[in-house]
Design a protein around this motif. Structure first.
Motif, PDB file in Angstrom:
ATOM      1  N   GLU A  79      78.943 -34.331 -19.782  1.00 49.99           N
ATOM      2  CA  GLU A  79      80.018 -35.616 -20.047  1.00 49.99           C
ATOM      3  C   GLU A  79      80.185 -36.688 -18.841  1.00 49.99           C
ATOM      4  O   GLU A  79      80.701 -37.758 -19.149  1.00 49.99           O
ATOM      5  N   SER A  80      79.679 -36.347 -17.806  1.00 47.05           N
ATOM      6  CA  SER A  80      79.695 -37.102 -16.737  1.00 47.05           C
ATOM      7  C   SER A  80      78.441 -38.224 -16.590  1.00 47.05           C
ATOM      8  O   SER A  80      78.769 -38.936 -15.699  1.00 47.05           O
ATOM      9  N   ALA A  81      77.525 -37.987 -17.530  1.00 42.13           N
ATOM     10  CA  ALA A  81      76.566 -38.850 -17.437  1.00 42.13           C
ATOM     11  C   ALA A  81      76.792 -40.185 -17.923  1.00 42.13           C
ATOM     12  O   ALA A  81      77.460 -40.491 -18.938  1.00 42.13           O
ATOM     13  N   ASP A  82      75.893 -40.903 -17.651  1.00 47.27           N
ATOM     14  CA  ASP A  82      75.918 -42.771 -18.411  1.00 47.27           C
ATOM     15  C   ASP A  82      74.886 -42.558 -19.279  1.00 47.27           C
ATOM     16  O   ASP A  82      73.556 -42.494 -18.918  1.00 47.27           O
ATOM     17  N   PRO A  83      75.241 -42.790 -20.555  1.00 39.24           N
ATOM     18  CA  PRO A  83      74.230 -42.932 -21.732  1.00 39.24           C
ATOM     19  C   PRO A  83      73.119 -43.905 -21.670  1.00 39.24           C
ATOM     20  O   PRO A  83      72.241 -43.905 -22.085  1.00 39.24           O
ATOM     21  N   GLU A  84      73.540 -45.039 -20.630  1.00 40.34           N
ATOM     22  CA  GLU A  84      72.843 -46.287 -20.686  1.00 40.34           C
ATOM     23  C   GLU A  84      71.791 -46.232 -19.626  1.00 40.34           C
ATOM     24  O   GLU A  84      70.699 -47.032 -19.508  1.00 40.34           O
ATOM     25  N   THR A  85      72.137 -45.103 -18.558  1.00 42.00           N
ATOM     26  CA  THR A  85      70.951 -45.103 -17.490  1.00 42.00           C
ATOM     27  C   THR A  85      70.357 -43.687 -17.370  1.00 42.00           C
ATOM     28  O   THR A  85      69.537 -43.616 -16.505  1.00 42.00           O
ATOM     29  N   PHE A  86      70.758 -42.872 -18.161  1.00 45.20           N
ATOM     30  CA  PHE A  86      70.350 -41.587 -18.119  1.00 45.20           C
ATOM     31  C   PHE A  86      68.745 -41.332 -18.292  1.00 45.20           C
ATOM     32  O   PHE A  86      68.159 -42.182 -19.294  1.00 45.20           O
ATOM     33  N   SER A  87      68.155 -40.598 -17.493  1.00 41.09           N
ATOM     34  CA  SER A  87      66.800 -40.333 -17.831  1.00 41.09           C
ATOM     35  C   SER A  87      66.428 -38.999 -17.946  1.00 41.09           C
ATOM     36  O   SER A  87      66.867 -38.148 -16.891  1.00 41.09           O
ATOM     37  N   PRO A  88      65.892 -38.481 -19.158  1.00 40.66           N
ATOM     38  CA  PRO A  88      65.635 -37.026 -19.309  1.00 40.66           C
ATOM     39  C   PRO A  88      64.605 -36.526 -18.329  1.00 40.66           C
ATOM     40  O   PRO A  88      63.615 -36.953 -17.924  1.00 40.66           O
ATOM     41  N   GLY A  89      64.901 -35.324 -17.571  1.00 39.40           N
ATOM     42  CA  GLY A  89      64.252 -34.700 -16.924  1.00 39.40           C
ATOM     43  C   GLY A  89      63.245 -33.341 -17.483  1.00 39.40           C
ATOM     44  O   GLY A  89      63.380 -33.201 -18.685  1.00 39.40           O
ATOM     45  N   VAL A  90      62.664 -32.708 -16.807  1.00 33.20           N
ATOM     46  CA  VAL A  90      61.926 -31.365 -17.270  1.00 33.20           C
ATOM     47  C   VAL A  90      62.714 -30.319 -17.895  1.00 33.20           C
ATOM     48  O   VAL A  90      62.624 -29.923 -19.049  1.00 33.20           O
ATOM     49  N   SER A  91      63.835 -30.129 -17.250  1.00 30.78           N
ATOM     50  CA  SER A  91      64.805 -29.110 -17.768  1.00 30.78           C
ATOM     51  C   SER A  91      65.377 -29.438 -19.186  1.00 30.78           C
ATOM     52  O   SER A  91      65.692 -28.710 -19.994  1.00 30.78           O
ATOM     53  N   VAL A  92      65.750 -30.958 -19.175  1.00 31.13           N
ATOM     54  CA  VAL A  92      66.217 -31.412 -20.557  1.00 31.13           C
ATOM     55  C   VAL A  92      65.218 -31.198 -21.478  1.00 31.13           C
ATOM     56  O   VAL A  92      65.578 -30.904 -22.764  1.00 31.13           O
ATOM     57  N   MET A  93      64.067 -31.392 -21.276  1.00 26.12           N
ATOM     58  CA  MET A  93      63.071 -31.419 -22.412  1.00 26.12           C
ATOM     59  C   MET A  93      62.665 -30.011 -22.642  1.00 26.12           C
ATOM     60  O   MET A  93      62.444 -29.740 -23.883  1.00 26.12           O
ATOM     61  N   ARG A  94      62.887 -28.848 -21.665  1.00 26.93           N
ATOM     62  CA  ARG A  94      62.519 -27.592 -22.048  1.00 26.93           C
ATOM     63  C   ARG A  94      63.824 -27.088 -23.040  1.00 26.93           C
ATOM     64  O   ARG A  94      63.951 -26.321 -23.956  1.00 26.93           O
ATOM     65  N   GLU A  95      65.127 -27.527 -22.669  1.00 22.62           N
ATOM     66  CA  GLU A  95      66.235 -27.137 -23.587  1.00 22.62           C
ATOM     67  C   GLU A  95      65.913 -27.726 -25.022  1.00 22.62           C
ATOM     68  O   GLU A  95      66.336 -27.088 -25.958  1.00 22.62           O
ATOM     69  N   LEU A  96      65.325 -28.913 -25.237  1.00 23.21           N
ATOM     70  CA  LEU A  96      65.379 -29.446 -26.511  1.00 23.21           C
ATOM     71  C   LEU A  96      64.106 -28.725 -27.170  1.00 23.21           C
ATOM     72  O   LEU A  96      64.320 -28.661 -28.578  1.00 23.21           O
ATOM     73  N   ALA A  97      63.179 -28.206 -26.425  1.00 21.77           N
ATOM     74  CA  ALA A  97      62.212 -27.677 -27.253  1.00 21.77           C
ATOM     75  C   ALA A  97      62.798 -26.333 -28.012  1.00 21.77           C
ATOM     76  O   ALA A  97      62.151 -25.948 -28.747  1.00 21.77           O
ATOM     77  N   THR A  98      64.013 -25.679 -27.780  1.00 20.81           N
ATOM     78  CA  THR A  98      64.394 -24.416 -28.162  1.00 20.81           C
ATOM     79  C   THR A  98      65.233 -24.713 -29.422  1.00 20.81           C
ATOM     80  O   THR A  98      65.479 -24.052 -30.265  1.00 20.81           O
ATOM     81  N   SER A  99      65.245 -26.198 -29.802  1.00 27.00           N
ATOM     82  CA  SER A  99      66.050 -26.472 -31.186  1.00 27.00           C
ATOM     83  C   SER A  99      65.004 -26.949 -32.347  1.00 27.00           C
ATOM     84  O   SER A  99      64.047 -27.192 -32.171  1.00 27.00           O
ATOM     85  N   LYS A 100      65.844 -26.773 -33.439  1.00 28.71           N
ATOM     86  CA  LYS A 100      65.342 -26.942 -34.702  1.00 28.71           C
ATOM     87  C   LYS A 100      65.258 -28.308 -35.184  1.00 28.71           C
ATOM     88  O   LYS A 100      64.580 -28.850 -35.914  1.00 28.71           O
TER      89      LYS A 100
END
Length: 357
Positions: A112-133
């Motif tokens: 919630e504290s992140a800025d959606p206009e400047t956010f850049s996804p890191g490795v941990s974010v992509m790893r989390e995404l990989a668990t979803s359908k």
């Protein structure tokens, strides 16, 4: 004695397996078996063990058959119910959870504290995404493009849904020319304002797109999702009427925002907003003075700033407008509460808890 020890060891391991892999139902079966063993077999000694061994074997076989059945069916709440859905930003959680109910585990990539206009996804974010359908995104945020490229390369079978379809975009809010509140709504005038969720009326469209996405992924549960979707739409309509009622007679109201994140909200109800920081860069003294002069001429009545912002950043504006800044977290997963927080800031009188509920 030589027979009793290995049976106990096996029983203990079996019960731990049941409790870890199938909490709830299987835990109850594991505990029931253990209780039967110690209540009927152990007190009888070796003769008792031999006498009931045949029944015990039958019970074990039946129990393992049930384990196998549950494993094959996924427990009735597996992949077919979309156990894990990832949304790009926290506000989309509100809609996904409202429609999906207990059938969905919703994950937000951005805190919630992140800025959606400047956010850049890191490795941990992509790893989390990989668990979803499924990945559900707004469709107009810069970082989402990078997410799509990654998904196409590494997880091409993942379902992707966009919730901004059907929204009438506002253009020009994130440039100096469009920051005075006179936004150019015509296509081809810069990038669309990405804050589409900061509008009660847009929320109805977002909810519809979210419903379509979830149903497409699990059509066998359409009726369940439809009931929840209908309830959500009714709630959104109720919020819209409440906001409209509280703003009755305020047509033409002018308020200030630090960042232009409420353009759609302002359009919904015929009010004007003036932004001071439009490109996530430090505002120049010349521009700041110009905006303050314009805001004073329009008699601004409220100043809304992002939650967690450094007060020193907004102090000059607040002092110049002679208004107290009010923090609103438009990146919160509690979308409904934030909409009421906006109207509370504009009117200056918070609604009752019952109305917010």
């Amino acid at each position: 004695m030589r027979f009793r020890v290995p049976v106990f060891v096996w029983l203990h391991g079996f019960n731990r397996t049941c409790n870890s892999r199938w909490p709830g139902i299987m835990k109850s079966f594991g505990n029931m078996f253990k209780n039967i063993f110690f209540a009927t077999v152990m007190p009888c000694g070796l003769r008792g063990i031999k006498a009931v061994w045949g029944q015990t074997v039958t019970f074990i076989c039946g129990l393992w058959a049930m384990v196998a059945l549950l494993s094959c069916s996924g427990g009735g709440n597996g992949d077919e119910m979309l156990p894990s859905v990832t949304v790009s930003i926290p506000p989309l959680e509100y809609f996904a959870k409202a429609i999906g109910g207990d059938s969905l585990r919703v994950i937000s990539l951005l805190p919630e504290s992140a800025d959606p206009e400047t956010f850049s996804p890191g490795v941990s974010v992509m790893r989390e995404l990989a668990t979803s359908k499924m990945f559900v995104m707004v469709g107009v945020l810069p970082f989402e493009d990078a997410m799509l490229e990654n998904i196409k390369s590494n997880n091409p079978d993942m379902k992707v849904a966009v919730v901004c379809g059907g929204i009438d975009f506002i253009y020009g809010t994130h440039s100096h020319e469009g920051a005075t509140g006179d936004d150019d709504v015509h296509e081809g005038k810069g990038e669309p304002d990405p804050h589409v969720w900061s509008s009660v009326r847009n929320a109805r469209i977002i909810a519809g797109n979210m419903f379509d996405a979830i149903v497409a992924a699990a059509p066998q549960h359409r009726e369940y999702f439809k009931r929840r979707y209908d309830n959500l739409v009714a709630r959104i309509d109720s919020i819209d009427k409440s906001v409209e009622g509280r703003l009755k007679g305020c047509h033409g109201m002018v308020f200030a925002v630090w960042h232009p994140s409420l353009s759609y909200f302002a359009r919904d109800y015929g009010i004007e907003h003036i932004a001071f920081n439009v490109e996530n860069k430090e505002t120049s003294p010349v521009r700041l003075r110009s905006q303050l002069d314009y805001a004073r001429s329009r008699r601004v009545g409220a100043f809304i700033v992002p939650a967690g912002i450094d007060k020193n950043k907004v102090a000059v504006v607040a002092t110049g407008l002679e208004v107290e800044p009010v923090s609103v977290n438009l990146m919160s997963a509690d979308w409904e509460r934030q909409m009421f927080s906006v109207i509370d800031a504009l009117i200056g009188e918070p609604e009752t808890k019952t109305q917010h509920k």
